[in-house]
Scaffold this active site. Structure first.
Site, mmCIF file in Angstrom:
data_model
loop_
_atom_site.group_PDB
_atom_site.id
_atom_site.type_symbol
_atom_site.label_atom_id
_atom_site.label_comp_id
_atom_site.label_asym_id
_atom_site.label_seq_id
_atom_site.Cartn_x
_atom_site.Cartn_y
_atom_site.Cartn_z
ATOM 1 N N HIS A 66 -37.143 -39.766 -49.317
ATOM 2 C CA HIS A 66 -36.083 -38.869 -49.784
ATOM 3 C C HIS A 66 -35.770 -39.187 -51.241
ATOM 4 O O HIS A 66 -35.864 -40.347 -51.675
ATOM 5 C CB HIS A 66 -34.825 -39.047 -48.949
ATOM 6 N N GLU B 204 -32.992 -39.476 -52.860
ATOM 7 C CA GLU B 204 -31.928 -40.454 -53.076
ATOM 8 C C GLU B 204 -32.411 -41.879 -52.820
ATOM 9 O O GLU B 204 -32.071 -42.798 -53.564
ATOM 10 C CB GLU B 204 -30.720 -40.166 -52.167
ATOM 11 N N CYS C 80 -28.340 -38.485 -46.500
ATOM 12 C CA CYS C 80 -28.385 -38.788 -45.069
ATOM 13 C C CYS C 80 -27.971 -40.248 -44.870
ATOM 14 O O CYS C 80 -27.749 -40.988 -45.832
ATOM 15 C CB CYS C 80 -29.793 -38.538 -44.522
ATOM 16 N N CYS D 293 -30.285 -42.677 -46.710
ATOM 17 C CA CYS D 293 -30.092 -42.655 -48.157
ATOM 18 C C CYS D 293 -28.743 -43.243 -48.551
ATOM 19 O O CYS D 293 -28.634 -43.944 -49.558
ATOM 20 C CB CYS D 293 -30.254 -41.243 -48.687
#
Length: 165
Positions: free
Chosen positions: A60, A62, A90, A93
């Site tokens: 991801h 992030e 999420c 992250c």
């Protein structure tokens, strides 16, 4: 949304949206993040890495950005930084952002809205857990601002997940 919206937040969040668009155009999932210092200077950017990182579902934007930031800057500096991201981080992250020590997060689309957009897609089985809940479980504060510019953020996801089948 937290009341502490800064003058530069919308412009920097839109930079994260631009990164998400470029990620989508290059074949990755449409997510993007940027890191800015306490004065609003752009330090680094990161798109989603699902495809570019070999179909890594943990790549991801992030998480990748938080990892890069910890290698580039010390904890005292990162506490004064803001991570801007197209969608709410999420749980994974948020944990990475917390461990990196980044002091502030500004996001566009909520996890709840993202889950509605992605459905039960195997490439993005969204964890509908607010990042503020994850951060609140920690021992140091992480300021959260969002959703901000949520309609623009949601447009980044428009029709993407349906087209991926």
């Amino acid at each position: 949304m937290a009341a502490n919206v800064r003058d530069t937040d919308e412009a920097l969040l839109r930079k994260a949206f631009d990164v998400a668009r470029r990620a989508r155009e290059s074949g990755d999932h449409p997510f993007g993040s940027v890191l800015a210092d306490g004065d609003g200077n752009l330090l680094m950017e990161q798109g989603n890495g699902f495809t570019s990182e070999g179909r890594d579902r943990t790549a991801h934007a992030e998480r990748l950005l938080a990892s890069r930031a910890t290698r580039a800057y010390d904890l005292a500096f990162l506490r004064r930084c803001t991570l801007y991201t197209s969608a709410e981080p999420c749980a994974m992250c948020a944990g990475a952002i917390y461990w990196a020590g980044i002091g502030r997060v500004v996001y566009g689309q909520t996890e709840t809205a993202l889950k509605a957009a992605t459905g039960a897609h195997e490439e993005n089985p969204t964890l509908d857990l607010p990042c503020a809940v994850v951060f609140a479980a920690g021992q140091r504060a992480t300021e959260v601002v969002g959703p901000l510019l949520e309609d623009e953020a949601a447009a980044l996801q428009a029709d993407y997940w349906k087209a991926r089948g």
